[in-house]
Design a protein around this motif. Structure first.
Motif, PDB file in Angstrom:
ATOM      1  N   ARG A 202       0.842  -1.191   0.000  1.00 49.88           N
ATOM      2  CA  ARG A 202       0.000   0.000   0.000  1.00 49.88           C
ATOM      3  C   ARG A 202       0.871   1.232   0.000  1.00 49.88           C
ATOM      4  O   ARG A 202       2.066   1.172   0.318  1.00 49.88           O
ATOM      5  CB  ARG A 202      -0.969   0.002   1.171  1.00 49.88           C
ATOM      6  CG  ARG A 202      -0.328   0.247   2.515  1.00 49.88           C
ATOM      7  CD  ARG A 202      -1.390   0.664   3.527  1.00 49.88           C
ATOM      8  NE  ARG A 202      -0.862   0.763   4.882  1.00 49.88           N
ATOM      9  CZ  ARG A 202      -0.315   1.878   5.377  1.00 49.88           C
ATOM     10  NH1 ARG A 202      -0.207   2.963   4.628  1.00 49.88           N
ATOM     11  NH2 ARG A 202       0.138   1.895   6.616  1.00 49.88           N
ATOM     12  N   LEU A 203       0.245   2.362  -0.359  1.00 52.35           N
ATOM     13  CA  LEU A 203       0.933   3.632  -0.366  1.00 52.35           C
ATOM     14  C   LEU A 203       1.371   3.934   1.065  1.00 52.35           C
ATOM     15  O   LEU A 203       0.553   3.930   1.975  1.00 52.35           O
ATOM     16  CB  LEU A 203      -0.017   4.723  -0.856  1.00 52.35           C
ATOM     17  CG  LEU A 203       0.593   6.053  -1.228  1.00 52.35           C
ATOM     18  CD1 LEU A 203       1.490   5.908  -2.443  1.00 52.35           C
ATOM     19  CD2 LEU A 203      -0.497   7.064  -1.500  1.00 52.35           C
ATOM     20  N   SER A 204       2.680   4.170   1.281  1.00 51.13           N
ATOM     21  CA  SER A 204       3.095   4.415   2.656  1.00 51.13           C
ATOM     22  C   SER A 204       3.475   5.869   2.856  1.00 51.13           C
ATOM     23  O   SER A 204       3.254   6.423   3.918  1.00 51.13           O
ATOM     24  CB  SER A 204       4.268   3.523   3.021  1.00 51.13           C
ATOM     25  OG  SER A 204       5.360   3.857   2.209  1.00 51.13           O
ATOM     26  N   THR A 205       4.060   6.495   1.850  1.00 52.84           N
ATOM     27  CA  THR A 205       4.211   7.949   1.853  1.00 52.84           C
ATOM     28  C   THR A 205       3.727   8.375   0.474  1.00 52.84           C
ATOM     29  O   THR A 205       3.287   7.539  -0.302  1.00 52.84           O
ATOM     30  CB  THR A 205       5.669   8.389   2.043  1.00 52.84           C
ATOM     31  OG1 THR A 205       6.381   8.043   0.859  1.00 52.84           O
ATOM     32  CG2 THR A 205       6.321   7.721   3.222  1.00 52.84           C
ATOM     33  N   ARG A 210       4.885   0.349   0.234  1.00 55.67           N
ATOM     34  CA  ARG A 210       5.662  -0.578   1.040  1.00 55.67           C
ATOM     35  C   ARG A 210       4.850  -1.839   1.269  1.00 55.67           C
ATOM     36  O   ARG A 210       3.628  -1.834   1.167  1.00 55.67           O
ATOM     37  CB  ARG A 210       6.039   0.035   2.393  1.00 55.67           C
ATOM     38  CG  ARG A 210       7.143   1.061   2.268  1.00 55.67           C
ATOM     39  CD  ARG A 210       7.486   1.708   3.600  1.00 55.67           C
ATOM     40  NE  ARG A 210       8.190   2.969   3.348  1.00 55.67           N
ATOM     41  CZ  ARG A 210       8.333   3.930   4.237  1.00 55.67           C
ATOM     42  NH1 ARG A 210       7.826   3.788   5.449  1.00 55.67           N
ATOM     43  NH2 ARG A 210       8.969   5.040   3.937  1.00 55.67           N
TER      44      ARG A 210
ATOM     45  N   LYS B 315      -3.327   7.267   6.461  1.00 51.56           N
ATOM     46  CA  LYS B 315      -2.042   6.799   6.971  1.00 51.56           C
ATOM     47  C   LYS B 315      -0.867   7.174   6.050  1.00 51.56           C
ATOM     48  O   LYS B 315       0.215   7.491   6.520  1.00 51.56           O
ATOM     49  CB  LYS B 315      -2.062   5.281   7.165  1.00 51.56           C
ATOM     50  CG  LYS B 315      -3.032   4.808   8.231  1.00 51.56           C
ATOM     51  CD  LYS B 315      -2.449   4.921   9.630  1.00 51.56           C
ATOM     52  CE  LYS B 315      -3.491   4.986  10.718  1.00 51.56           C
ATOM     53  NZ  LYS B 315      -4.374   3.831  10.805  1.00 51.56           N
ATOM     54  N   ALA B 316      -1.086   7.140   4.729  1.00 43.41           N
ATOM     55  CA  ALA B 316       0.011   7.434   3.798  1.00 43.41           C
ATOM     56  C   ALA B 316       0.411   8.904   3.871  1.00 43.41           C
ATOM     57  O   ALA B 316       1.599   9.238   3.904  1.00 43.41           O
ATOM     58  CB  ALA B 316      -0.382   7.062   2.372  1.00 43.41           C
ATOM     59  N   ILE B 317      -0.600   9.792   3.926  1.00 48.40           N
ATOM     60  CA  ILE B 317      -0.287  11.223   3.998  1.00 48.40           C
ATOM     61  C   ILE B 317       0.407  11.513   5.331  1.00 48.40           C
ATOM     62  O   ILE B 317       1.382  12.265   5.391  1.00 48.40           O
ATOM     63  CB  ILE B 317      -1.562  12.079   3.871  1.00 48.40           C
ATOM     64  CG1 ILE B 317      -2.292  11.737   2.582  1.00 48.40           C
ATOM     65  CG2 ILE B 317      -1.219  13.550   3.911  1.00 48.40           C
ATOM     66  CD1 ILE B 317      -3.564  12.506   2.388  1.00 48.40           C
ATOM     67  N   GLN B 319       2.247   9.505   7.155  1.00 49.43           N
ATOM     68  CA  GLN B 319       3.615   9.010   7.104  1.00 49.43           C
ATOM     69  C   GLN B 319       4.492   9.959   6.298  1.00 49.43           C
ATOM     70  O   GLN B 319       5.623  10.258   6.674  1.00 49.43           O
ATOM     71  CB  GLN B 319       3.628   7.613   6.484  1.00 49.43           C
ATOM     72  CG  GLN B 319       4.944   6.873   6.623  1.00 49.43           C
ATOM     73  CD  GLN B 319       5.152   6.331   8.031  1.00 49.43           C
ATOM     74  OE1 GLN B 319       4.195   6.134   8.763  1.00 49.43           O
ATOM     75  NE2 GLN B 319       6.401   6.104   8.405  1.00 49.43           N
ATOM     76  N   ASP B 320       3.932  10.455   5.182  1.00 50.36           N
ATOM     77  CA  ASP B 320       4.680  11.377   4.330  1.00 50.36           C
ATOM     78  C   ASP B 320       4.961  12.684   5.069  1.00 50.36           C
ATOM     79  O   ASP B 320       6.067  13.214   5.031  1.00 50.36           O
ATOM     80  CB  ASP B 320       3.892  11.648   3.049  1.00 50.36           C
ATOM     81  CG  ASP B 320       4.716  12.384   2.028  1.00 50.36           C
ATOM     82  OD1 ASP B 320       5.694  11.791   1.535  1.00 50.36           O
ATOM     83  OD2 ASP B 320       4.408  13.557   1.736  1.00 50.36           O
TER      84      ASP B 320
END
Lengths: 517, 415
Positions: A202-205, A210, B315-317, B319-320
């Motif tokens: 999945r999109l992690s940043t 990842r 969660k992705a945003i 983490q970024d």
């Protein structure tokens, strides 16, 4: 005649407009709440809608028009909180048990972990002008993925790399997309889960995918949770998942526990022992406050009622000051300004004059004395005001008759004034008793229930039932014990209701006596 | 200085009034809408922060939006409101994506399932001060990304105490010299009986709360309230009270009062007291707390940082935002500029070492231990404060009081 008709029409139009506006808003609110999943609020909205419309258009329900706002607030502010409190006291709501079981299970199912050797992919998106169609993930391998999470064989597509930098510019009919376009689709990308290995990519940043793995699986049939990392199985016990070797998972969930909280109050010495002591002190506190401040208030009222006294208005204004001043300020002045240890005004005066100091808030006796003193100071102006009103209402001819019969001033007071005043004021005194019984503010701002009676005791020497309940709410081993505290509040509620009912019965007898005079 | 001083420019008042009215109307409507607006939204970030952190995170948010195009909104709330409301708002889908808070919330928030653990890349993790990472970890997992650490040191009034003491004996000598209860002047005070600020004295000779394994996790069945070091430390405080050098009860309000009136020579307190002292015109200096029998006092270290809502769809945003915007030297320096406490991010901390006040605090807490973040601290605080109360008002000896307190805690934790 015409004018009346016109006015009626106008009134009708205004009414229609207002009701339609209300209905529009209410319908919007109901739909909004229904969509966002608040079914209770939505139902409440529908009930309000029906009630308001039927009251507005039914001739018979005319008086309800005036009662409705009151009823609404009574329900919202008193009835619902009482029911909610009772409901809460039958659950295990406390730290670690604040969400439903399904929410808790969902939290576990969504838990994922990153292996130390987890793969990381940079990615490039391909699509038409507005939508992403394909993603090319790159690490030591290349994956071509569509937006449903399916992995495709690159052979299916015609791949074009014009500048030969290793990154294709075009896959099939879809062009490489710019970063800004990708960000506008971020919520879709975030939701994408590409099944991979034991978990997913999945999109992690914003720049990377990842490889994550599931941590738990839940088996509905046996109601157990299994940790995939360690292989341990967790069973539900006391509203938490617990493994056979005693490992407990956070969070737990709320559940119905019946009368368990009430039984805890009775069976646990830590809670039971202070309860009765606190109860007795609460009664003392309320009785002394009401009786003494009433005595002072009535005495001052009789003084002020004497027309021979000069500057009556000035005295009256000055005596009202404690009542008129916000108690939040005056209580803190009493606590830090007057009582506070060696720095307080009282002790500095006493030290200079007599060389002694009094532990105003530090020993059981003096702390109770001090909170009573301050509360009497806060309450007597109210008693004085209502007594003044009651004295005005006594027919002067009664006193005159008593005087003619040869009564002295004490007899006049004892036989005429006092009985008449008490009949009028008894309900107010009972109300005052109930208020003082639950007067959290005074106790909390003055002592917070202190002084401490023993190490680890929940209740201090000046804690009244309501401040004890409040302390209980936060006295849990790990924080909040809301359910237990709710149970105590329900008990307090029952006590206050009982006292009030008995007292009102008694005053009715008094009233009968008064009617016979 | 300010050309727009109220009342000087005609018409300013009127405009100000109008603006105030509009603000009130807006505030009221915001109140109604707030539950709708603050709900976590897919594709946008929402942060809850208190009044000092809000401007900082607004600045970071603005930059992040410029960089990525993703909208980040920061809502200002009090610390207490954040800690309480996040527990109920998050499961209902009305919580923020990130909260800015203190590390000692973590145990309770994890128990309630409110916050999610955070995976940081190894190289990034190594750039944080290890104490702050330990403080933000609970049961072996990281639950917050720190930005600063703080703790108490010795604040001294330069007019009363020209040279700060190096040892406890020197401190006592100075205290004897300037204490004069008749005029309400004290050489040395510390908030009592609540033991947060006095903990350095209690810990210097080895006092602790929970024992620790070598990896830093707490041993909940090793309670140190009745350890010899703690009892000796409490005896030092008890002695000061018995000698009449310090009052037996100094609530926070009295302590700040004495400090800002210039009637306290030395106070053990944190950076938050400096503005209070300066508001009273007191010329304060900061020094490490004097050694006791050659041992370094160990204050509690509090760590501030951001935590992630377990229910957030972003969660992705998040983490970024953490990896590419928040945990960078530039951002950490900006945070330091607006909230000058020792940074938890080593590259930023190294660059800010020329600030003497911050350096003194940093030195003081370099011997500190993280305030335990387990939810059981709730009970510890109340029982421990009870014991200190009975010590300070001379009801029980330090030995008896602390033994009883430890007994109560053992009983509570064993069932």
């Amino acid at each position: 005649m015409e004018k009346v008709m016109e006015r009626r029409l106008l009134r009708f139009l205004v009414k229609i407009t207002l009701i339609s506006l209300f209905n529009a808003l209410a319908i919007f609110a109901c739909v909004f709440f229904a969509i966002s999943g608040d079914l209770y609020l939505s139902t409440a909205g529908v009930v309000m809608l029906v009630a308001v419309n039927s009251i507005a258009f039914k001739k018979k329900s005319y008086p309800l028009k005036y009662l409705l706002p009151g009823l609404f607030f009574l329900t919202a502010m008193v009835v619902i909180p009482i029911f909610y409190n009772v409901y809460l006291s039958l659950t295990n709501y406390s730290t670690g048990h604040v969400i439903g079981k399904n929410d808790a299970i969902n939290l576990f199912l969504n838990r994922e972990y990153l292996r130390p050797d987890a793969k990381k992919y940079s990615f490039k998106a391909y699509g038409n002008d507005s939508d992403i169609v394909l993603l090319l993930l790159k690490s030591d391998e290349e994956l071509l993925v569509d937006m449903n999470g399916e992995i495709h064989d690159p052979v299916e597509f015609d791949i074009v790399d014009c500048d030969l930098d290793g990154t294709p510019d075009k896959i099939g009919q879809w062009k490489a997309m710019e970063a800004s376009k990708i960000v506008s689709k971020i919520s879709l990308l975030q939701k994408l889960r590409i099944p991979y290995g034991n978990g997913w990519l999945r999109l992690s940043t914003l720049r990377e995918f990842r490889q994550y793995e599931h941590q738990y699986v839940y088996d509905e049939a046996t109601d157990t949770l299994t940790d995939l990392k360690t292989g341990k199985t967790y069973r539900p016990e006391k509203a938490r998942f617990i493994s056979s070797d005693g490992d407990v998972l956070d969070p737990g969930w709320t559940e119905y526990v019946g009368l368990q909280n009430y039984l805890r109050i009775i069976n646990t010495e830590k809670y039971r022992k202070p309860f009765f002591g606190v109860f007795i002190w609460t009664i003392e506190w309320s009785l002394f406050t009401v009786l003494i401040s009433f005595a002072i208030g009535l005495f001052l009222a009789i003084m002020l009622n004497d027309s021979k006294l000069r500057f009556r208005k000035l005295y009256r204004s000055l005596l009202i000051v404690p009542y008129a001043m916000p108690s939040f300020i005056s209580l803190l002045v009493w606590r830090y300004g007057f009582y506070s240890g060696e720095f307080g005004f009282f002790n500095r005066m006493l030290k200079n004059l007599a060389g002694i100091s009094i532990p105003w808030l530090d020993t059981v006796f003096w702390a109770r004395f001090s909170v009573l003193l301050t509360n009497i100071w806060l309450t007597f102006p109210y008693m004085m005001l209502v007594s003044l009103g009651a004295l005005q209402a006594i027919p002067p001819h009664l006193l005159e008759a008593a005087k003619i019969d040869g009564a002295g001033s004490w007899q006049k007071f004892r036989k005429v004034t006092f009985p008449l005043v008490i009949v009028t004021l008894a309900p107010l005194l009972i109300g005052s008793f109930a208020t003082t019984f639950n007067n959290f503010t005074v106790i909390w701002l003055l002592t917070e229930g202190r002084p401490v009676t023993g190490i680890g005791d929940v209740a201090g020497a000046t804690d009244i039932l309501i401040s004890y309940a409040y302390k209980l709410a936060f006295s849990g081993r790990e924080g909040s014990e809301m359910a237990l505290s709710a149970a105590v509040s329900v008990v307090i509620f029952a006590i206050v209701v009982t006292i009030s009912i008995i007292s009102f019965r008694r005053t009715r007898v008094l009233e009968d006596v008064a009617n016979e005079i | 200085m300010n050309p727009l001083k109220p009342g000087i420019i005609p018409g300013y008042r009127k405009e100000e009034n109008m603006r105030r009215k509009v603000l009130i109307v807006l505030a009221v409507s915001m109140l109604f809408l707030s539950s709708v607006i603050t709900a976590t939204v897919d594709g946008k970030l929402i942060i809850w922060a208190d009044d000092t952190r809000t401007p900082i995170f607004k600045e970071l948010a603005r930059e992040y939006t410029e960089m990525t195009g993703i909208i980040v909104t920061v809502y200002e709330m009090t610390m207490d409101a954040i800690a309480e409301q996040v527990v109920t708002a998050s499961p209902a889908g009305e919580g923020p994506d990130l909260i800015v808070g203190a590390h000692d919330w973590i145990g309770r928030l994890v128990r309630n399932g409110t916050i999610a653990s955070i995976d940081l890349p190894e190289d990034l993790l190594l750039q944080f001060d290890p104490v702050t990472i330990a403080a933000m970890s609970f049961e072996g997992k990281l639950y917050g990304v720190p930005y600063s650490r703080e703790g108490v040191a010795l604040l001294y009034n330069k007019d009363l105490v020209p040279e700060p003491p190096q040892t406890w004996d020197e401190l006592i000598d100075i205290t004897r010299e300037i204490t004069n209860p008749a005029i309400g002047q004290y050489g040395f005070i510390v908030e009592l009986p609540f033991p947060y600020n006095s903990f350095p004295v209690l810990s210097a000779l080895g006092g602790y709360i929970f024992g620790q394994r070598s990896d830093g996790t707490l041993l909940m069945d090793d309670i140190g309230l009745d350890s010899v070091g703690m009892i000796l430390g409490a005896t030092l405080i008890d002695w000061l009270i018995e000698e009449g050098l310090m009052p037996g009860e100094i609530p926070w309000e009295t302590m700040t009062g004495l400090l800002s009136e210039g009637k306290a020579g030395m106070v053990i307190t944190g950076p938050w007291s400096i503005p209070i002292a300066e508001s009273g015109g007191v010329n304060v200096g900061v020094a490490p707390i004097p050694t006791i029998c050659g041992q370094r006092p160990r204050p509690f270290v509090g760590v501030s940082g951001i935590m992630v809502n377990a229910y957030s769809p972003n969660k992705a945003i998040i983490q970024d935002f953490i990896e590419n915007q928040y945990a960078t030297k530039e951002s950490m320096l900006k945070i330091f500029e607006m909230d000058p406490r020792p940074s938890a991010f080593i590259p930023a901390f190294e660059e800010t070492r020329d600030d003497p006040v911050m350096n003194a605090f940093a030195e003081s807490i370099s011997f500190g231990m993280p305030l335990p973040n387990v939810p059981e601290m709730n009970t510890v605080w109340s029982v421990w404060t009870d014991a200190m109360t009975l010590i300070c008002n001379q009801t029980l000896s330090p030995h008896e009081a602390l033994r009883q307190a430890a007994k109560v805690l053992e009983d509570t934790f064993s069932n």
